[in-house]
Design an enzyme around this catalytic site. Structure first.
Site, PDB file in Angstrom:
ATOM      1  N   ALA A   1       0.851  -1.181   0.000  1.00  0.00           N
ATOM      2  CA  ALA A   1       0.000   0.000   0.000  1.00  0.00           C
ATOM      3  C   ALA A   1       0.887   1.231   0.000  1.00  0.00           C
ATOM      4  CB  ALA A   1      -0.883  -0.021   1.241  1.00  0.00           C
TER       5      ALA A   1
ATOM      6  N   GLU B   1       4.675  -5.246   7.184  1.00  0.00           N
ATOM      7  CA  GLU B   1       3.920  -4.167   7.838  1.00  0.00           C
ATOM      8  C   GLU B   1       4.419  -3.879   9.242  1.00  0.00           C
ATOM      9  OE1 GLU B   1       2.558  -6.547   5.991  1.00  0.00           O
ATOM     10  OE2 GLU B   1       0.890  -5.764   4.811  1.00  0.00           O
TER      11      GLU B   1
ATOM     12  N   GLU C   1      -0.612  -9.338  -0.601  1.00  0.00           N
ATOM     13  CA  GLU C   1      -2.039  -9.622  -0.353  1.00  0.00           C
ATOM     14  C   GLU C   1      -2.840  -9.625  -1.658  1.00  0.00           C
ATOM     15  OE1 GLU C   1      -2.150  -6.469   2.562  1.00  0.00           O
ATOM     16  OE2 GLU C   1      -2.682  -7.909   4.124  1.00  0.00           O
TER      17      GLU C   1
ATOM     18  N   GLY D   1       0.539  -5.033   0.918  1.00  0.00           N
ATOM     19  CA  GLY D   1      -0.651  -5.109   0.071  1.00  0.00           C
ATOM     20  C   GLY D   1      -0.369  -5.763  -1.277  1.00  0.00           C
TER      21      GLY D   1
END
Ligand code: CO8
Length: 257
Positions: free
Chosen positions: A65, A131, A111, A108
């Protein structure tokens, strides 16, 4: 819709989405996720598309992200905007998704790959859920899908330490289906997409749905779902054609679209 953060094309009934924010290693900002979701929704509705490949660059599938976009959130703004909510639509895409991963697939990005149905990795692929280094935890399914893919031991190792997993280890652990040289990555993903495109559409989508049920329910309920779906395929012309063609020792002719 004109896209600014992704490139989209269709070849031989296979959709291709290339994440395209090279300056940030394809960091996933709200615009990219919204454009990706839009492109996948259009592919879902397009009878000329049987499967979709999501890929990035040689250096990065996606490095996570966009940290710049997240840094100023507080709890209230994160909760109220539910900025991860939109990601759910990607996982509920109905046609098969193939992730062709080279370079970094982090946070992300990892993911997003985990939301796909078949993962193909280039030899330089690196998967990670770093993260924890940012004071957060995975937020788009990493703590749930990664353990289901690689088991608790490897998932905890990656999520708690932030270490990256290379392509060979990822294949050994069952995270990726195949590892190929980068030069062959897209061609391999395309071959898989075209193999899927040659199959009856409804049977493929029902098989995807049934396989995903395995991760969401008990064995008994999953088996009931599978049996109902299996019987339902006998309502399709493709079942009759597939079986008749087999018995007549000829290639089946499936009517797509
Ligand atoms: N966000 C924003 N910018 C990024 C990101 C990112 N995730 N990753 C890389 N960039 C930028 C860098 O800031 C740099 O920009 P600039 O040139 O302007 O300084 C450029 O991309 C190139 O990166 P580096 O210079 O750092 O390249 P290196 O080869 O030295 O390092 C790494 C590559 C190891 C990938 C490194 O960039 C890195 O560690 N990136 C961050 C990885 C990370 O922590 N990812 C997790 C982010 S958090 C997350 O994904 C939570 C998911 C929750 C759900 C999502 C909701 C939307």
């Amino acid at each position: 819709m004109t896209y600014e953060t992704i490139l989209v094309e269709t070849t031989h009934e296979v959709g291709l989405v290339t994440l395209n924010r090279p300056a940030t290693l394809n960091a996933l900002n709200a615009q990219l996720i919204s454009e990706l979701e839009d492109a996948l929704t259009r592919f879902d509705a397009d009878p000329n598309v049987a499967a979709t490949i999501i890929t990035g660059s040689e250096r990065a599938f996606a490095a996570g992200a966009d940290v710049k976009e997240m840094v100023d959130h507080d709890f209230a703004s994160a909760y109220e905007s539910d900025f991860i909510g939109r990601w759910a639509a990607i996982a509920s895409h109905r046609k098969p998704l193939i992730a062709a991963v080279a370079g970094f697939a982090l946070g992300g990005g990892c993911e997003l790959a985990l939301m796909c149905d078949i993962l193909i990795a280039a030899e330089n692929a690196k998967f990670g859920q770093p993260e924890v280094n940012l004071g957060i935890l995975p937020g788009a399914g990493g703590s749930q899908r990664l353990p289901r893919a690689v088991g608790k031991a490897k998932a905890m190792d990656m999520i708690l330490t932030g270490r990256f997993m290379g392509a060979q280890e990822a294949e050994r652990c069952g995270l990726v289906a195949r590892v190929v040289p980068f030069a062959d990555l897209l061609a391999t993903a395309m071959q898989i997409g075209q193999a899927i495109a040659a199959k009856p559409r409804a049977a493929v989508q029902m098989a995807k749905e049934a396989t995903n049920v395995a991760f969401e329910t008990s064995l008994a309920e999953g088996l009931r779902f599978e049996r109902r779906a299996f019987y339902a395929t006998f309502a399709s012309p493709e079942q009759r054609e597939g079986m008749t063609a087999f018995l007549e020792k000829r290639k089946p002719s499936f009517n797509h679209g």
